[in-house]
Design a protein around this motif. Structure first.
Motif, PDB file in Angstrom:
ATOM      1  N   LEU A  21       1.045  -1.426   0.099  1.00 34.55           N
ATOM      2  CA  LEU A  21       0.089  -0.099   0.288  1.00 34.55           C
ATOM      3  C   LEU A  21       0.798   1.372  -0.069  1.00 34.55           C
ATOM      4  O   LEU A  21       0.521   2.387  -0.638  1.00 34.55           O
ATOM      5  CB  LEU A  21      -0.958  -0.021   1.271  1.00 34.55           C
ATOM      6  N   THR A  22       2.069   1.203   0.603  1.00 35.19           N
ATOM      7  CA  THR A  22       2.736   2.351   0.819  1.00 35.19           C
ATOM      8  C   THR A  22       3.850   2.542  -0.341  1.00 35.19           C
ATOM      9  O   THR A  22       4.149   3.635  -0.979  1.00 35.19           O
ATOM     10  CB  THR A  22       3.396   2.663   2.093  1.00 35.19           C
ATOM     11  N   VAL A  23       4.677   1.512  -0.611  1.00 35.35           N
ATOM     12  CA  VAL A  23       5.782   1.619  -1.572  1.00 35.35           C
ATOM     13  C   VAL A  23       5.024   1.602  -2.964  1.00 35.35           C
ATOM     14  O   VAL A  23       5.427   2.495  -3.842  1.00 35.35           O
ATOM     15  CB  VAL A  23       6.536   0.264  -1.608  1.00 35.35           C
ATOM     16  N   TYR A  24       4.213   0.806  -3.314  1.00 37.20           N
ATOM     17  CA  TYR A  24       3.555   1.290  -4.564  1.00 37.20           C
ATOM     18  C   TYR A  24       4.260   1.180  -5.833  1.00 37.20           C
ATOM     19  O   TYR A  24       4.369   2.027  -6.665  1.00 37.20           O
ATOM     20  CB  TYR A  24       2.420   2.063  -4.634  1.00 37.20           C
ATOM     21  N   ALA A  25       5.371   0.300  -5.908  1.00 37.76           N
ATOM     22  CA  ALA A  25       6.336   0.241  -7.113  1.00 37.76           C
ATOM     23  C   ALA A  25       6.969  -1.128  -7.239  1.00 37.76           C
ATOM     24  O   ALA A  25       7.780  -1.507  -6.730  1.00 37.76           O
ATOM     25  CB  ALA A  25       7.407   1.281  -6.672  1.00 37.76           C
TER      26      ALA A  25
END
Length: 242
Positions: free
Chosen positions: A52-56
């Motif tokens: 959810l936070t890195v999204y890469a």
């Protein structure tokens, strides 16, 4: 009508959502990444947080083997940084269209923009000028690709034990990524950079901690810059000769 409902009914937003193609490829890659995070040793909450936070996806997959190998934190950060260097170039292309927005909105949209958003936007709006409704168009594409990534990624995390490795999802994800990469290769510079990156990755395969990825990225960036400089020099010579 609330602002959210107004946005969902906006014609530009809907068109941006429709034009966000590559959905099957994004879903396959998200599923592969979710399974990889769950099976790499990360706890369930940490895997969900990373999704959810890195999204890469490329940075996540590059950092997972380094985390599993106990690599130093600076190596993990450097690998993720190098993998995502392409977004510096992308941001320069977005500046014409998003530079007028307040900083907070630019940061929020920039955080959620993916490679494919730029591809879809450039195909639908090839001009380099600001147009009415283009921000809502971009947000529509962002929402679609974010959902197409996060939902399969979370599914892969929660159902990783039920997904057999014999399914070959890693290979399916690689094929999906190759298809997505092909959409970015539109001129001689990008083709040259891709070929140089592949050759460098194979040549440096023996390096520990997957550092061949960093070598490949550095070689690709250098090749792309040299190609662009050569093309500019050629154009100047043609202009001078004319």
């Amino acid at each position: 009508m609330t602002p959210l409902r107004a946005l969902l009914h906006d014609s530009h937003f809907r068109r941006g959502a429709r034009h966000a193609r590559f959905r099957p490829g994004i879903a396959a890659w998200g599923l592969v990444t979710g399974v990889a995070m769950a099976k790499s040793g990360l706890s369930l909450p940490l895997a969900v947080l990373m999704s959810l936070t890195v999204y890469a996806g490329s940075a996540q997959l590059a950092s997972l083997p380094l985390l599993a190998a106990g690599a130093p934190l600076w190596v993990i950060w450097a690998a993720a940084f190098c993998v995502n260097l392409r977004f510096v170039i992308f941001s320069a292309q977005w500046r014409v269209h998003l530079g007028h927005l307040p900083r907070g909105r630019r940061l929020a949209i920039g955080y959620l923009l993916a490679d494919l958003n730029l591809i879809a936007f450039q195909r639908a709006r090839p001009g380099a000028q600001r147009e009415d409704g283009q921000v809502r168009y971009i947000v529509g594409g962002i929402a679609t690709i974010w959902l197409c990534w996060q939902l399969p990624s979370l599914l892969g995390i929660f159902l990783s034990e039920a997904i057999p490795t014999q399914w070959g999802l890693g290979f399916a994800g690689t094929l999906a990524m190759l298809g997505l990469t092909y959409g970015l290769m539109h001129d001689r510079s990008t083709w040259t950079a891709a070929l140089v990156a592949g050759a460098a990755a194979v040549a440096a395969y023996a390096l520990p901690l997957k550092l061949n990825i960093v070598v490949a990225i550095a070689a690709a960036v250098a090749a792309g810059l040299l190609m662009e400089q050569a093309e500019r020099a050629g154009q100047k010579l043609k202009g001078g000769g004319a």
